[in-house]
Design an enzyme around this catalytic site. Sequence first.
Site, PDB file in Angstrom:
ATOM      1  N   GLU A 169       0.800  -1.219   0.000  1.00  0.00           N
ATOM      2  CA  GLU A 169       0.000   0.000   0.000  1.00  0.00           C
ATOM      3  C   GLU A 169       0.837   1.276   0.000  1.00  0.00           C
ATOM      4  OE1 GLU A 169      -2.813  -0.261   3.207  1.00  0.00           O
ATOM      5  OE2 GLU A 169      -3.772  -2.040   2.413  1.00  0.00           O
ATOM      6  N   GLU A 355      -5.006  -8.546   0.782  1.00  0.00           N
ATOM      7  CA  GLU A 355      -5.683  -8.207   2.040  1.00  0.00           C
ATOM      8  C   GLU A 355      -7.160  -7.974   1.788  1.00  0.00           C
ATOM      9  OE1 GLU A 355      -4.259  -4.883   4.345  1.00  0.00           O
ATOM     10  OE2 GLU A 355      -2.177  -5.485   4.045  1.00  0.00           O
TER      11      GLU A 355
HETATM   12  O1  IFM Z   1      -4.014  -3.036   9.217  1.00  0.00           O
HETATM   13  C1  IFM Z   1      -4.010  -2.531   7.930  1.00  0.00           C
HETATM   14  C2  IFM Z   1      -2.836  -3.075   7.147  1.00  0.00           C
HETATM   15  O2  IFM Z   1      -1.625  -2.842   7.785  1.00  0.00           O
HETATM   16  C3  IFM Z   1      -2.789  -2.430   5.796  1.00  0.00           C
HETATM   17  N1  IFM Z   1      -4.051  -2.536   5.122  1.00  0.00           N
HETATM   18  C4  IFM Z   1      -5.240  -2.167   5.848  1.00  0.00           C
HETATM   19  C5  IFM Z   1      -5.270  -2.865   7.179  1.00  0.00           C
HETATM   20  C6  IFM Z   1      -6.545  -2.468   7.959  1.00  0.00           C
HETATM   21  O3  IFM Z   1      -6.582  -1.099   8.151  1.00  0.00           O
END
Ligand code: IFM
Length: 445
Positions: A169, A355
């Site tokens: 990200e 994710e």
């Molecule tokens: O916890 C975070 C992660 O580190 C990165 N993506 C989003 C998740 C939830 O906010």
Amino acid sequence: MPRSTRAQFPDAFRWGVSTSALQIEGASDIEGRRPSVWDTFAAEPGRIRNGDTPAVACDHYHHLDEDLDLVKALGVGAYRFSVSWPRILPRGTGAVNEAGLAFYDRLVDGLLERGVEPWLTLYHWDLPQPLEDAGGWPRRETALAFSDFADVVSRRLGDRVKRWITHNEPWCSTIKGYYEGEFAPGKRDLAAAMQATHHVLLSHGLALPVLRSNVVGGQCGIALSLHPIHTATDSEADRLAATRHDGLRNRWFLDPLHGRGYPEDVLRELGPAAPTIAEGDLATIAGKTDFLGINYYFREIIADDPEGGPMRSRVVETGASDVTGFGWEVYPEGLTELLLRVTRDYHPGPIAITENGATYPDEMAADGKIHDERRAIYIHRHIDALRDAMNGGVDLAGYFVWSLLDNFEWAEGYSKRFGLVHVDFATQERTMKDSGRWFADFLRP
Ligand code: IFM
């Protein structure tokens, strides 16, 4: 009700769970680890909810076997984790901390012994503080330092780890860190943030040939947080605002990675805040990857707003009643839409959802269990959305639930729980939630 089954996905599809080093490891000042920007940031009053810090987190460093047993108990085929840069190179560059490498040796070997494929992320936001002190991501040398870090880690683990993700990200580590100031290092400078985005992408491109030469048969990618962008109304002004917003949120990263350079419309909006790009950088950033990681949580509905930051846009409340504990709308159809769009516009090759998950205010019931049915339904509905995307022609490589464990949720500290496994942060006791049990049942052949 969600309906998809595991059997509807190909055998080669990887089911997994994700974590990141800073959010779970703890052990922040032992065996040679030195502070990252997040340790420094968390020590500043008012930065993190309740004054929480990542110093102990889930103490995963000392609960490694127990946590790997939980991964195994879920029945997943893959585990995505990140490597702590300040544990490996405490000063960011130079001397390597053997104890740090040894920890990841144990982690990788423990996964392989349990029949779980390691997916390694190199950078999940924990920049060594000395590199930030020298100028951080807005400084070009940080990209070179990252490539050296990639070299050290891949030389050591590349014989056993075959899936490599350079960055997690980039939007969060740069825009939230250097422009919005909500994340470490807490700066508010648009030009610095945009230069940081360029150097993060550059560092990705610089690391690719390093990984290729150190990892025989390695597959490399990057994980982007992407959002479907919708317009608040049909007005021309809102439509244009949504296009601009999409430009910074999504296209700013997707375009250069796919050989198109930075989007012209965003460059125009940025004006003097646009980054300096050296000759050859764009070709480096567009280096060939083997898969694209996408982290999906929510869509954004956008209205025109002349005061609304660099893209003159504003995120409008969705009005949805089905929201997670972050207030994020539960919108699984957005995942299908996003995957179809990325496939149509960029032809990225295989996509892995690196994710997806939800925070809810979980409570332990009198029976000692966590009855988080909403989380299980959330996950199942997103798997349905994946199946729809697959049926629409999207090439999908895997799906990783965020997260294995409740953990340190950045500026929210320990107040937001995303785990399939509950962590009591006072005792470090782990308890499989109902959602974890559901996921294991879903995966059982
Ligand atoms: O916890 C975070 C992660 O580190 C990165 N993506 C989003 C998740 C939830 O906010």
